[in-house]
Design an enzyme around this catalytic site. Structure first.
Site: not given
Ligand code: EPU
Length: 426
Positions: A29-30, A98, A122, A127-128, A130, A312, A404
């Site tokens: 998926k990711n 997201r 969520c 999960r911002p 920024d 995850d 999902r």
């Molecule tokens: N974060 C911020 N600001 C940002 C981006 C991230 O504060 O602009 C924080 C997040 O709130 C979180 C941390 O940084 O606390 C890590 O977030 P990251 O950006 O790495 O996560 P993501 O890209 O939103 C992906 C996966 C998630 C997985 C995380 C961590 C996808 C579509 N989603 O999310 O997968 O948990 O990386 O490995 O790739 C899932 O598949 O169930 C899932 C939630």
């Protein structure tokens, strides 16, 4: 788009049941989601193989269609004829997932404009976005936040040196920077980049399109922008979270599961923790087998960016610890609110105490079947595993979350010898 996405809302399981047999890992998926968004970087046809038939892929397909692309599927192959007729993504779709925010990078790269709704929080955390926005600004974009949208414009999108917060090495930010940088002017360097295999898989797709990228899979990625990218054919890597869920499920139910078509080297952190708990593991080039009998031990786990233990797989692993002897402490360092499912496990009889960002699990507990609610994708999978390990009937509601991200989850469990009663509510 797909015919095979499951539509089940409630699952009833009568335990205890052991998972036994062989199951094939689906496409990731990711990895599939950002690769689909990346198709917007060209006008040529893109063909993707090994795409999982899951709801999130369907949603990304709808996001791309709304922007102007045409998408068709045959089995696990997606054919995308990209075209960008508008630069604003729909709120209705982005709020569902997201990862829709991934279209921001390609829209900025191609059109120098992107209007994408802010995804919002969520159930697993605030999960911002920024970090994504700061990165676009470093690349010369003017960004306004208006009426819940990020509106970005960059008459000259240029490369930049971007330093990500090393605590998170954000996966999504690394992806969005890559997707904008491949068509930006000059060189972009991402420091503290996410090292996840899904990013390596995405970079290999982008390179086939003609992008110039080096360092993917390490914490420093360099991108030299090019003028144009072309279409290509690509195979999405296998889903390490799905594979990990089945291996942990084998352990939690004291069964024996072989996951085929997976990439064992991407599962090292999970395999090591399973071995430390007393699970016996065997692996080949593209398969892993987990077998567990009798008593297992509690172990401590800290989630961390790749190659650390994946957040995850934290919920399924806690189910395993509930069935194991002694104390296990699980600390969550990535998402700020990923423990909601633990209260459901407590209702099934688990002895779990939350201390700040950790769960202290005292096992073994005799889990009892109960009605429980899945709050998100991974929590849903964990509760089904708990239902299999428990004595008596569990009714797991809100399981649409599972569809999902897990392809044909109930069918795959049936292949592993467990018949669940599935119900689609009107
Ligand atoms: N974060 C911020 N600001 C940002 C981006 C991230 O504060 O602009 C924080 C997040 O709130 C979180 C941390 O940084 O606390 C890590 O977030 P990251 O950006 O790495 O996560 P993501 O890209 O939103 C992906 C996966 C998630 C997985 C995380 C961590 C996808 C579509 N989603 O999310 O997968 O948990 O990386 O490995 O790739 C899932 O598949 O169930 C899932 C939630």
């Amino acid at each position: 788009m797909f015919n095979g996405v499951e539509k089940v809302e409630v699952i009833r399981v009568t335990g205890p049941k052991r998972l036994r047999g062989e199951v094939r890992a689906a496409g990731s998926k990711n990895a599939a989601l950002p690769t689909m968004a990346a198709a917007l970087l060209t006008d040529d046809q893109v063909v993707l193989h090994n795409v999982p038939e899951i709801k999130d892929v369907e949603t990304m397909g709808q996001v791309l269609s709304c922007l102007g692309a045409e998408i068709s599927s045959q089995g696990d192959t997606l054919v995308i004829q990209p075209a960008i007729r508008r630069v604003d993504a729909s709120y209705e779709l982005v709020k569902q997932m997201r990862a829709s925010f991934y279209v921001a990078g390609p829209l900025l790269g191609r059109m120098r404009r992107a209007e994408v709704p802010l995804p919002g929080g969520c159930v697993i955390g605030s999960r911002p976005v920024d970090f994504h926005i700061q990165a676009f600004q470093r690349m010369g974009a003017k960004v306004k936040l208006e009426h819940g949208y990020m509106k970005a414009k960059a008459s000259k999108l240029h490369g930049a040196r971007i330093y990500l917060d090393p605590r998170f090495s954000s996966v999504g930010t690394t992806i969005n920077i890559l997707l904008a940088a491949v068509l930006a002017l000059g060189e972009t360097v991402i420091e503290n980049a996410a090292r996840d295999p899904e990013i390596v898989n995405l970079a290999s797709f982008l390179k086939k399109m003609g992008a110039r990228i080096a360092g993917e899979g390490t914490s420093t990625i360099q991108v030299e922008g090019v003028k144009k990218l072309s279409g290509c054919e690509h195979t999405v890597m296998s889903d390490r979270m799905e594979a990990g869920t089945f291996l942990i499920g084998a352990a939690a139910t004291r069964g024996r599961v072989t996951v085929s078509h997976c990439e064992p080297e991407t599962l090292t952190a999970v395999i090591e923790k399973l071995e430390a708990a007393g699970v016996s593991l065997r692996r080949g080039k593209d398969w892993v087998r987990a077998e567990a009998k009798g008593e297992l031990n509690g172990v401590d786990v800290i989630t961390a960016p790749y190659p650390g233990f994946p957040t995850d797989l934290q919920p399924p692993f806690v189910v395993l610890l509930v069935t194991s002897q002694g104390v296990g402490v699980v600390e969550e360092t990535i998402h700020d609110s990923r423990f909601r499912y633990a209260d459901e496990l407590k209702r099934m009889g688990a002895n779990i105490k939350r201390v700040d960002n950790s769960l202290v699990i005292q096992g073994p507990c005799s889990l009892m079947g109960a009605p429980v609610e899945a709050s998100d994708l991974r929590a849903g999978a964990a509760l089904i595993l708990a239902g299999l390990a428990a004595e008596g009937e569990s009714e797991i509601s809100e399981v649409e979350h599972i569809h999902r991200g897990y392809e044909q989850f109930t069918h795959k469990l049936a292949e592993l010898g467990v018949e669940l009663q599935a119900e689609v509510c009107a």
